[in-house]
Structures are given as C-alpha cells and as structure tokens.
Design a protein around this motif. Structure first.
Motif, short mmCIF file in Angstrom:
data_model
loop_
_atom_site.label_atom_id
_atom_site.label_comp_id
_atom_site.label_asym_id
_atom_site.label_seq_id
_atom_site.Cartn_x
_atom_site.Cartn_y
_atom_site.Cartn_z
N ILE A 137 -32.28 -17.25 -9.62
CA ILE A 137 -32.63 -15.95 -9.04
C ILE A 137 -33.75 -16.07 -8.03
CG2 ILE A 137 -31.84 -14.76 -11.12
CD1 ILE A 137 -34.77 -14.22 -11.79
N GLY A 138 -33.74 -15.11 -7.12
CA GLY A 138 -34.74 -15.05 -6.06
C GLY A 138 -34.25 -14.10 -5.00
N PRO A 139 -35.13 -13.59 -4.15
CA PRO A 139 -34.72 -12.65 -3.11
C PRO A 139 -33.97 -13.33 -1.99
CG PRO A 139 -37.00 -13.23 -2.79
CD PRO A 139 -36.57 -13.92 -4.06
N ASN A 140 -33.40 -12.55 -1.09
CA ASN A 140 -32.75 -13.12 0.08
C ASN A 140 -33.75 -13.96 0.85
OD1 ASN A 140 -30.33 -11.84 -0.48
ND2 ASN A 140 -30.83 -10.03 0.72
N GLY A 141 -33.31 -15.14 1.27
CA GLY A 141 -34.18 -16.02 2.04
C GLY A 141 -35.03 -16.95 1.20
N ALA A 142 -34.90 -16.87 -0.13
CA ALA A 142 -35.74 -17.72 -0.99
C ALA A 142 -35.25 -19.15 -1.05
CB ALA A 142 -35.79 -17.13 -2.40
N GLY A 143 -33.94 -19.37 -0.76
CA GLY A 143 -33.40 -20.73 -0.77
C GLY A 143 -32.23 -20.94 -1.71
N GLU A 191 -36.03 -8.20 -15.11
CA GLU A 191 -36.50 -7.48 -13.93
C GLU A 191 -38.02 -7.37 -13.95
OE1 GLU A 191 -35.90 -3.23 -11.57
OE2 GLU A 191 -34.83 -3.62 -13.45
N ASP A 192 -38.60 -7.08 -15.12
CA ASP A 192 -40.06 -7.04 -15.23
C ASP A 192 -40.65 -8.38 -14.83
OD1 ASP A 192 -40.05 -4.44 -16.26
OD2 ASP A 192 -39.81 -5.16 -18.31
N LEU A 193 -40.05 -9.44 -15.36
CA LEU A 193 -40.52 -10.78 -15.05
C LEU A 193 -40.46 -11.05 -13.56
CD1 LEU A 193 -39.45 -13.99 -16.94
CD2 LEU A 193 -39.30 -13.90 -14.49
N PHE A 194 -39.32 -10.72 -12.95
CA PHE A 194 -39.12 -11.03 -11.55
C PHE A 194 -40.09 -10.23 -10.66
CE2 PHE A 194 -37.06 -11.00 -7.45
CZ PHE A 194 -36.59 -12.29 -7.36
N MET A 195 -40.20 -8.94 -10.94
CA MET A 195 -41.06 -8.10 -10.11
C MET A 195 -42.53 -8.49 -10.28
SD MET A 195 -38.89 -6.44 -8.46
CE MET A 195 -39.93 -5.26 -7.59
N ARG A 196 -42.89 -9.01 -11.43
CA ARG A 196 -44.26 -9.47 -11.64
C ARG A 196 -44.60 -10.60 -10.66
NH1 ARG A 196 -47.19 -10.02 -16.58
NH2 ARG A 196 -49.38 -10.33 -16.02
N HIS A 197 -43.63 -11.48 -10.42
CA HIS A 197 -43.85 -12.60 -9.51
C HIS A 197 -44.00 -12.11 -8.07
CE1 HIS A 197 -43.73 -16.32 -11.71
NE2 HIS A 197 -42.69 -15.91 -12.41
N TYR A 198 -43.28 -11.04 -7.73
CA TYR A 198 -43.23 -10.61 -6.34
C TYR A 198 -44.03 -9.35 -6.09
CZ TYR A 198 -39.72 -14.15 -5.79
OH TYR A 198 -39.08 -15.35 -5.76
N GLU A 199 -44.77 -8.92 -7.11
CA GLU A 199 -45.56 -7.69 -7.00
C GLU A 199 -46.52 -7.77 -5.83
OE1 GLU A 199 -48.25 -6.73 -10.30
OE2 GLU A 199 -46.93 -5.03 -10.67
N GLY A 200 -46.49 -6.72 -5.01
CA GLY A 200 -47.42 -6.66 -3.89
C GLY A 200 -47.03 -7.47 -2.69
N THR A 201 -45.79 -8.00 -2.66
CA THR A 201 -45.33 -8.76 -1.50
C THR A 201 -44.15 -8.06 -0.87
OG1 THR A 201 -43.65 -10.11 -2.59
CG2 THR A 201 -45.92 -10.86 -2.78
N GLU A 202 -43.88 -8.40 0.38
CA GLU A 202 -42.75 -7.81 1.07
C GLU A 202 -41.44 -8.23 0.43
OE1 GLU A 202 -42.96 -8.81 5.15
OE2 GLU A 202 -44.73 -7.62 5.57
N LYS A 203 -41.45 -9.36 -0.29
CA LYS A 203 -40.23 -9.87 -0.90
C LYS A 203 -39.90 -9.18 -2.21
CE LYS A 203 -40.09 -14.49 1.11
NZ LYS A 203 -41.05 -14.31 2.17
N SER A 204 -40.64 -8.13 -2.58
CA SER A 204 -40.41 -7.48 -3.85
C SER A 204 -39.23 -6.53 -3.84
CB SER A 204 -41.67 -6.72 -4.30
OG SER A 204 -41.93 -5.66 -3.40
N SER A 205 -38.65 -6.27 -2.68
CA SER A 205 -37.51 -5.36 -2.62
C SER A 205 -36.23 -6.11 -2.92
CB SER A 205 -37.41 -4.73 -1.22
OG SER A 205 -37.28 -5.72 -0.25
#
Length: 301
Positions: free
Chosen positions: A35-41, A283-297
């Motif tokens: 798992i990871g957002p678009n563009g993560a690899g 989802e909680d886990l994932f959003m915690r990693h990306y909290e406060g970043t543009e990649k959180s969407s």
C-alpha cells in the motif's frame, strides 16, 4: 519459503529515484498487501517484478529466479491483473480468457464457467463493447482460472462495484487456502485489511513499515467512545490523547496504544457508564504515516 523477494531494489529515472532500496518478501501461501499513495512506487516495483522495467541496482527474484533474466519462465507460473486492463477489441471476452488460460498451460473449463458466473460476465461480447469494470472482470476470470502459483494484482478492483469486489476477495481467499501466494497492491484499505497476512507500506519510493496488521498497530491509536456519570476534566494533562470531541458526559477520543492503561484509569475516576473501544484500522495506520502531508489524500473504497 519465499516465492518473491527483493533486496535493496532501486530504480532511477535520470536524477529521480523512484525506488530507494526496497525490500519486500512474499511467502508461500500468504497474501501480502502493498500500500501507498499514487506515485509512491507501487507500480514501478510491480513492473520490475514482471520484467517490464530493469532495476538500476539491487535484486529481485520470483521462484528463486531473476525477474529480468528469467522473465519468460517466471510468467508461466504467475497471473497478473493491472488496474486498467486493455484487451484485443475484436476478440470476445471468452476468447481472451481462453487465450490467457492456454498460455498458462491449463484448461479447467468447469472453473472457467464458475468464475464467469460469479463475476456476472457475458463472455460472448466483443471486448471493444466492454466497460472498464467488465474489462477488469475478464482479466480477473482469466487470472483465477489459470491455476498460477503467484498472483500479482495492481489495483485489481478498479471499476468494480461492491458486490464484485466481494467476489474478488472470496477468490483471493480461495487461492490462498489452496497454498498459492498473492501480492496485492491496493488503495482500498478495507480490502487489504480483510485479505492480507502481512503489509508493506511504501512512501516516496521507500518501504517505511512491514509486518502483520497486529505488528503494525503499535503505530496507531485506539478509538474510544466514553460516557461518564460526571464530566471528565484534566484530559489535557494526560499524555497520549488526541482528537477529543463531544462534551459534558459523552466524548470520543483517540489514544496512543501504549498510553491506554493510564487513560482508562484517569477516565474511571469520573464513573464510566458506557465505554466502546474500536481497534485501529489499517486506514488509521496509513493516515498516521501521511498526516499533514499532501500525500494524505487517498481513497478508502
């Protein structure tokens, strides 16, 4: 036993590093969530595993074979479904399924028909008439009918309705229970949570966490819904508490797992009349990693 393994896998496009020493491992008989957002690899990693791209450095093997040098022999034992399937427009869905199944050297007609029925697919139609969802169904039927040893899915349920997503999940569990392995790249976190034995989280081309959901939940917060006999005070002085909502006798909050004991002790002084605790989700886990970043969407279904 590891069916798939990467060691310090790195891919550069000019000065841009798409993958930076990625290490993942898929064991025999397990479903591994990627798992990871678009563009993560994620897709770049999968293209290297399929022998489409050549890694800049590092190693990647499937069935103990080099994914670049031995791509042809590896493909005889894997099934791959991308998130956007392109099919031959003048062939019918059934003809495409038969073609892929024959390439795998299998011909289980009964399984083929069962899958076509499950996915509610009309195999007599030309592929050019299919919607995106129906193109995905053709690829999924072909994959599950192929009796592969490793299934690689890259956003496989894109374009499918919730009922078909459930059929997909049921078939993933079937191949897992038969001893096969699955690499599932998905942004549908509930899907990953239901299916996967272990999870790898990739961010900006780097694996930031790998483990079972239980092992990774130390990174997340437990959700509490509390009703007390008297209003709770002093929460701001208790460490590990986040996102307090509500007022008076009913509040909700998130608690760092390691602080849960001390928080419950504090709340109990005010007379607990109702307490609901929900374990952290992926989802909680994932959003915690990306909290406060543009990649959180990122989509959740």
């Amino acid at each position: 036993m590891s069916l798939l393994k990467t060691v310090d896998l790195t891919k550069k496009f000019g000065s841009f590093t798409a993958l930076d020493r990625v290490n993942i491992e898929v064991h025999e008989g397990e479903v591994f969530g990627f798992i990871g957002p678009n563009g993560a690899g994620k897709s770049t990693t999968i293209r290297i595993l399929l022998g489409i791209l050549k890694a800049t450095s590092g190693e990647a093997t499937i069935f103990g074979k080099d994914v670049w040098k031995d791509a042809v022999s590896i493909h005889k034992r894997i099934a791959y479904v991308p998130g956007d399937v392109n099919l031959w427009p003048n062939l019918t869905g059934g003809e495409v399924i038969d073609l892929f199944v024959k390439l795998q050297g299998t011909n289980n007609r009964k399984l083929r028909e069962e899958l076509i029925e499950q996915f509610k697919l009309d195999p007599s139609k030309k592929c050019r008439t299919y919607s995106k969802g129906n193109r995905q169904k053709v690829a999924l039927v072909a994959a599950f009918a192929s009796n592969a040893d490793l299934y690689i899915f890259d956003e496989p349920t894109s374009g499918l309705d919730p009922l078909m997503e459930r059929i997909f999940q049921e078939n993933v569990l079937k191949v897992k229970n038969s001893g096969k392995s699955v690499l599932l790249s998905s942004h549908i976190l509930s899907e990953v949570e239901k299916l996967c034995d272990r999870i790898g989280i990739i961010r900006d081309g780097q694996i930031i966490e790998t483990g079972s959901l239980t092992q990774l939940r130390h990174l997340t917060r437990t959700n509490l819904q509390v009703e007390t006999k008297t209003p709770i005070t002093g929460l701001e002085k208790v460490s590990g508490i986040h996102n307090i909502a509500g007022k008076d006798l009913s509040i909700s909050l998130q608690v760092d797992t390691e602080q849960l004991d001390s928080v419950i002790k504090h709340i109990s002084d005010f007379g607990i009349s109702k307490l609901e605790s929900a374990p952290p989700t992926l989802e909680d886990l994932f959003m915690r990693h990306y909290e406060g970043t543009e990649k959180s969407s990122i989509g959740t279904n």
